[in-house]
Motif scaffolding. Structure first.
Motif, PDB file in Angstrom:
ATOM      1  N   PRO A  28       8.816   8.494   1.854  1.00 19.83           N
ATOM      2  CA  PRO A  28       8.184   7.321   2.209  1.00 19.83           C
ATOM      3  C   PRO A  28       8.182   6.092   1.509  1.00 19.83           C
ATOM      4  O   PRO A  28       8.233   4.947   1.676  1.00 19.83           O
ATOM      5  CB  PRO A  28       6.712   7.923   2.760  1.00 19.83           C
ATOM      6  N   ARG A  29       8.090   6.529   0.049  1.00 24.42           N
ATOM      7  CA  ARG A  29       8.157   5.416  -0.804  1.00 24.42           C
ATOM      8  C   ARG A  29       9.662   4.667  -1.043  1.00 24.42           C
ATOM      9  O   ARG A  29       9.649   3.639  -1.104  1.00 24.42           O
ATOM     10  CB  ARG A  29       7.853   6.028  -2.262  1.00 24.42           C
TER      11      ARG A  29
ATOM     12  N   ASP B 100       0.881  -1.370  -0.126  1.00 22.23           N
ATOM     13  CA  ASP B 100      -0.108   0.019  -0.084  1.00 22.23           C
ATOM     14  C   ASP B 100       0.912   1.113  -0.060  1.00 22.23           C
ATOM     15  O   ASP B 100       1.491   1.456   1.111  1.00 22.23           O
ATOM     16  CB  ASP B 100      -0.945  -0.068   1.175  1.00 22.23           C
ATOM     17  N   TRP B 101       0.967   1.746  -1.257  1.00 19.78           N
ATOM     18  CA  TRP B 101       2.086   2.960  -1.165  1.00 19.78           C
ATOM     19  C   TRP B 101       1.733   4.347  -0.738  1.00 19.78           C
ATOM     20  O   TRP B 101       0.741   4.641  -1.227  1.00 19.78           O
ATOM     21  CB  TRP B 101       2.484   3.119  -2.739  1.00 19.78           C
ATOM     22  N   PRO B 102       2.554   4.841  -0.080  1.00 17.87           N
ATOM     23  CA  PRO B 102       2.439   6.247   0.491  1.00 17.87           C
ATOM     24  C   PRO B 102       2.653   7.187  -0.574  1.00 17.87           C
ATOM     25  O   PRO B 102       3.215   6.882  -1.461  1.00 17.87           O
ATOM     26  CB  PRO B 102       3.140   6.304   1.761  1.00 17.87           C
ATOM     27  N   GLU B 103       2.122   8.588  -0.323  1.00 20.48           N
ATOM     28  CA  GLU B 103       2.673   9.477  -1.150  1.00 20.48           C
ATOM     29  C   GLU B 103       3.987  10.155  -0.748  1.00 20.48           C
ATOM     30  O   GLU B 103       4.342   9.920   0.470  1.00 20.48           O
ATOM     31  CB  GLU B 103       1.525  10.740  -0.759  1.00 20.48           C
TER      32      GLU B 103
ATOM     33  N   LEU C 180       9.698   2.453   2.202  1.00 18.34           N
ATOM     34  CA  LEU C 180       9.248   1.251   1.829  1.00 18.34           C
ATOM     35  C   LEU C 180       9.821   0.566   0.921  1.00 18.34           C
ATOM     36  O   LEU C 180       9.604  -0.772   1.066  1.00 18.34           O
ATOM     37  CB  LEU C 180       7.704   1.475   1.487  1.00 18.34           C
TER      38      LEU C 180
END
Length: 84
Positions: free
Chosen positions: A31-32, A24-27, A35
């Motif tokens: 953060p990406r 579930d990819w963040p903006e 992850l």
């Protein structure tokens, strides 16, 4: 050595595809990126468990390129191309 690295990367690719697709990819870039590092490590660990293969590479992979390939996002891709 190059052939061993190519073989390893070929075997790793399905794990990267599956692992990155399940996230579930963040903006945002940072953060990406964080992850992506976590997911990359999981893919490597899963491959090593399944195939008992160690990574033959001596350098760390370019996680930004991996993120751009397996978790593309237009805004992040533009940021990567403009700033890195």
């Amino acid at each position: 050595m190059m052939l061993r690295i190519q073989d390893y990367e070929t075997r790793l690719e399905p794990y990267l595809i599956a692992t990155f697709a399940s996230a579930d990819w963040p903006e945002g870039f940072t953060p990406r990126l964080l992850l992506s590092v976590k997911l990359y490590r999981k893919a490597v660990q899963d491959l090593n468990q399944d195939a008992d293969i160690a990574d033959p590479r001596t350098k760390n992979p370019d996680i930004v390129k991996i993120m751009d390939k397996y978790a593309p996002d237009a805004a992040v891709s533009i940021y990567i191309r403009d700033n890195l």
